[in-house]
Design a protein around this motif. Structure first.
Motif, PDB file in Angstrom:
ATOM      1  N   GLN A 160     -15.227  13.734  -4.422  1.00  0.00           N
ATOM      2  CA  GLN A 160     -14.820  14.301  -5.707  1.00  0.00           C
ATOM      3  C   GLN A 160     -14.533  13.208  -6.731  1.00  0.00           C
ATOM      4  N   THR A 161     -14.749  13.547  -7.984  1.00  0.00           N
ATOM      5  CA  THR A 161     -14.382  12.654  -9.077  1.00  0.00           C
ATOM      6  C   THR A 161     -12.914  12.878  -9.430  1.00  0.00           C
ATOM      7  N   GLY A 162     -12.367  12.017 -10.256  1.00  0.00           N
ATOM      8  CA  GLY A 162     -10.992  12.189 -10.705  1.00  0.00           C
ATOM      9  C   GLY A 162     -10.049  11.228 -10.004  1.00  0.00           C
ATOM     10  N   PHE A 163      -8.802  11.296 -10.418  1.00  0.00           N
ATOM     11  CA  PHE A 163      -7.717  10.461  -9.930  1.00  0.00           C
ATOM     12  C   PHE A 163      -7.316  10.946  -8.539  1.00  0.00           C
ATOM     13  N   LYS A 164      -7.166  10.046  -7.560  1.00  0.00           N
ATOM     14  CA  LYS A 164      -6.870  10.411  -6.175  1.00  0.00           C
ATOM     15  C   LYS A 164      -5.489   9.878  -5.786  1.00  0.00           C
ATOM     16  N   VAL A 165      -4.662  10.767  -5.235  1.00  0.00           N
ATOM     17  CA  VAL A 165      -3.289  10.419  -4.855  1.00  0.00           C
ATOM     18  C   VAL A 165      -3.048  10.866  -3.413  1.00  0.00           C
ATOM     19  N   SER A 166      -2.420  10.008  -2.601  1.00  0.00           N
ATOM     20  CA  SER A 166      -2.025  10.391  -1.248  1.00  0.00           C
ATOM     21  C   SER A 166      -0.505  10.441  -1.138  1.00  0.00           C
ATOM     22  N   VAL A 167      -0.022  11.423  -0.369  1.00  0.00           N
ATOM     23  CA  VAL A 167       1.411  11.566  -0.117  1.00  0.00           C
ATOM     24  C   VAL A 167       1.741  10.913   1.228  1.00  0.00           C
ATOM     25  N   ASP A 168       2.609   9.936   1.215  1.00  0.00           N
ATOM     26  CA  ASP A 168       3.120   9.181   2.365  1.00  0.00           C
ATOM     27  C   ASP A 168       2.120   8.157   2.887  1.00  0.00           C
ATOM     28  N   ALA A 184     -10.994   8.233   6.418  1.00  0.00           N
ATOM     29  CA  ALA A 184      -9.694   8.427   5.778  1.00  0.00           C
ATOM     30  C   ALA A 184      -9.875   8.659   4.287  1.00  0.00           C
ATOM     31  N   ILE A 185      -8.840   9.222   3.675  1.00  0.00           N
ATOM     32  CA  ILE A 185      -8.805   9.447   2.240  1.00  0.00           C
ATOM     33  C   ILE A 185      -8.801   8.109   1.508  1.00  0.00           C
ATOM     34  N   GLU A 186      -9.613   8.011   0.489  1.00  0.00           N
ATOM     35  CA  GLU A 186      -9.655   6.809  -0.353  1.00  0.00           C
ATOM     36  C   GLU A 186      -8.826   7.087  -1.602  1.00  0.00           C
ATOM     37  N   ALA A 187      -7.602   6.574  -1.616  1.00  0.00           N
ATOM     38  CA  ALA A 187      -6.649   6.898  -2.677  1.00  0.00           C
ATOM     39  C   ALA A 187      -6.620   5.827  -3.761  1.00  0.00           C
ATOM     40  N   ASP A 188      -6.355   6.279  -4.984  1.00  0.00           N
ATOM     41  CA  ASP A 188      -6.060   5.345  -6.076  1.00  0.00           C
ATOM     42  C   ASP A 188      -4.599   4.932  -6.040  1.00  0.00           C
ATOM     43  N   GLN A 189      -3.733   5.860  -5.602  1.00  0.00           N
ATOM     44  CA  GLN A 189      -2.314   5.569  -5.458  1.00  0.00           C
ATOM     45  C   GLN A 189      -1.775   6.305  -4.234  1.00  0.00           C
ATOM     46  N   THR A 190      -0.803   5.687  -3.582  1.00  0.00           N
ATOM     47  CA  THR A 190      -0.123   6.304  -2.445  1.00  0.00           C
ATOM     48  C   THR A 190       1.380   6.253  -2.674  1.00  0.00           C
ATOM     49  N   PHE A 191       2.035   7.400  -2.503  1.00  0.00           N
ATOM     50  CA  PHE A 191       3.491   7.482  -2.594  1.00  0.00           C
ATOM     51  C   PHE A 191       4.034   7.587  -1.178  1.00  0.00           C
ATOM     52  N   THR A 192       4.493   6.470  -0.629  1.00  0.00           N
ATOM     53  CA  THR A 192       4.988   6.491   0.739  1.00  0.00           C
ATOM     54  C   THR A 192       6.477   6.798   0.754  1.00  0.00           C
ATOM     55  N   LEU A 193       6.909   7.604   1.719  1.00  0.00           N
ATOM     56  CA  LEU A 193       8.257   8.162   1.734  1.00  0.00           C
ATOM     57  C   LEU A 193       9.177   7.407   2.688  1.00  0.00           C
ATOM     58  N   LEU A 194      10.409   7.218   2.282  1.00  0.00           N
ATOM     59  CA  LEU A 194      11.495   6.615   3.044  1.00  0.00           C
ATOM     60  C   LEU A 194      11.340   5.109   3.180  1.00  0.00           C
ATOM     61  N   GLY A 195      10.252   4.648   3.786  1.00  0.00           N
ATOM     62  CA  GLY A 195      10.058   3.218   3.993  1.00  0.00           C
ATOM     63  C   GLY A 195       8.592   2.888   4.149  1.00  0.00           C
ATOM     64  N   TYR A 196       8.280   1.602   4.041  1.00  0.00           N
ATOM     65  CA  TYR A 196       6.909   1.150   4.214  1.00  0.00           C
ATOM     66  C   TYR A 196       6.498   1.251   5.682  1.00  0.00           C
ATOM     67  N   LYS A 197       5.279   1.738   5.934  1.00  0.00           N
ATOM     68  CA  LYS A 197       4.741   1.808   7.284  1.00  0.00           C
ATOM     69  C   LYS A 197       3.749   0.667   7.492  1.00  0.00           C
ATOM     70  N   ALA A 198       3.708   0.140   8.706  1.00  0.00           N
ATOM     71  CA  ALA A 198       2.879  -1.028   8.990  1.00  0.00           C
ATOM     72  C   ALA A 198       1.410  -0.779   8.666  1.00  0.00           C
ATOM     73  N   GLY A 199       0.936   0.448   8.934  1.00  0.00           N
ATOM     74  CA  GLY A 199      -0.475   0.761   8.718  1.00  0.00           C
ATOM     75  C   GLY A 199      -0.923   0.729   7.268  1.00  0.00           C
ATOM     76  N   VAL A 209      -5.299   2.536   0.481  1.00  0.00           N
ATOM     77  CA  VAL A 209      -4.010   2.902  -0.106  1.00  0.00           C
ATOM     78  C   VAL A 209      -4.013   2.923  -1.625  1.00  0.00           C
ATOM     79  N   GLY A 210      -4.743   2.014  -2.261  1.00  0.00           N
ATOM     80  CA  GLY A 210      -4.653   1.861  -3.713  1.00  0.00           C
ATOM     81  C   GLY A 210      -3.309   1.271  -4.101  1.00  0.00           C
ATOM     82  N   LYS A 211      -2.825   1.633  -5.265  1.00  0.00           N
ATOM     83  CA  LYS A 211      -1.508   1.161  -5.705  1.00  0.00           C
ATOM     84  C   LYS A 211      -0.439   1.881  -4.901  1.00  0.00           C
ATOM     85  N   LEU A 212       0.505   1.116  -4.362  1.00  0.00           N
ATOM     86  CA  LEU A 212       1.504   1.677  -3.454  1.00  0.00           C
ATOM     87  C   LEU A 212       2.858   1.832  -4.136  1.00  0.00           C
ATOM     88  N   HIS A 213       3.444   3.033  -4.006  1.00  0.00           N
ATOM     89  CA  HIS A 213       4.787   3.323  -4.515  1.00  0.00           C
ATOM     90  C   HIS A 213       5.684   3.663  -3.328  1.00  0.00           C
TER      91      HIS A 213
END
Length: 269
Positions: A160-168, A184-199, A209-213
């Motif tokens: 799909q076209t457009g902005f891609k976001v992953s949750v966690d 796997a999903i090819e994200a432009d941005q990922t919002f990871t929850l609680l803490g950073y995961k090694a993967g 992952v793209g840009k990581l928050h």
């Protein structure tokens, strides 16, 4: 900006999940945490969407708590005036997920099933145009190779076209190794929850992952132990003398190996 110690810590998925369980054992609400996570992400996306002139959003939701985050994100974005469609799988047994689904329905979020999506659209075809796609298919619990149906869903998403976001974490990535399972999903941005995961930083994961928050939601406790620390974004190397040579600054011995592969040692000056 200097990164705090907390914001430099990296964990494995088991540590994150145990941290959550300890938080819930203190009578904190798992549903409340889900709502809090979704609200934080929706608020951040609202600002970005206004700047990017994004109006029509698709949220792809699976069957776990990650999907519950997706339903609440959809509902909160709908409240903020965006046009939102959820592509959903059959609901799991989680009470939190069921409540998230019913809340999205109460906000009149349009919902279509992913099975319908696959039957109506060949893998090489586009869906109706959306300005943004939000991935809430799998969370950090995924540790198996995806079957062909889920591979088809992820391939369709990525086309799909457009902005891609992953949750966690981008769906399809192993949270500890960064391995794609097998896609796997090819994200432009990922919002990871609680803490950073090694993967998010190892293996193939960093390519998806793209840009990581980091969405910090609960305080760390004494039992939570980091697996590693992120190095500063800017590494300050000591200044070397113009007449220095390889014997002036000490030595480093690097030893590598694996149970299934022959190891090697390197003497580095």
């Amino acid at each position: 900006m200097q990164r705090s110690v907390y914001h430099s810590q990296v964990y494995d998925s088991q540590s994150i999940q145990a941290w959550e369980r300890r938080w819930f054992a203190q009578r904190n609400s798992s549903l409340g945490l889900m709502q809090q996570a979704a609200w934080a992400i929706a608020q951040n996306l609202n600002k970005q969407f206004l700047a990017k002139k994004i109006k029509h959003i698709a949220v792809w939701s699976g069957q776990g708590n990650n999907a519950g985050d997706g339903y609440y994100i959809a509902a909160f974005l709908k409240q903020q005036g965006f046009k939102v469609t959820v592509f959903a799988t059959e609901l799991g047994h989680s009470k939190d997920l069921q409540q998230a689904f019913h809340y999205a329905q109460s906000q009149q979020v349009d919902t279509q099933t992913i099975d319908y999506l696959l039957s109506e659209h060949e893998i090489n075809q586009d869906l109706p145009i959306f300005d943004c796609h939000i991935d809430a298919l799998f969370g950090i619990g995924l540790n198996r190779m995806l079957d062909q149906k889920w591979q088809n869903i992820i391939h369709l998403y990525n086309l799909q076209t457009g902005f891609k976001v992953s949750v966690d974490i981008p769906s399809g990535i192993h949270a500890d190794t960064g391995q794609a399972l097998p896609c796997a999903i090819e994200a432009d941005q990922t919002f990871t929850l609680l803490g950073y995961k090694a993967g998010l930083f190892t293996g193939q994961g960093k390519e998806y992952v793209g840009k990581l928050h980091l969405v910090s939601l609960i305080p760390i406790d004494a039992e939570l132990k980091p697996l590693a620390y992120l190095s500063p974004e800017r590494i300050a190397l000591p200044k070397r003398k113009a007449f220095g040579h390889k014997g002036s600054y000490g030595h480093v011995l690097v030893v590598g190996g694996h149970a299934d592969m022959g190891g090697g040692s390197h003497y580095v000056c």
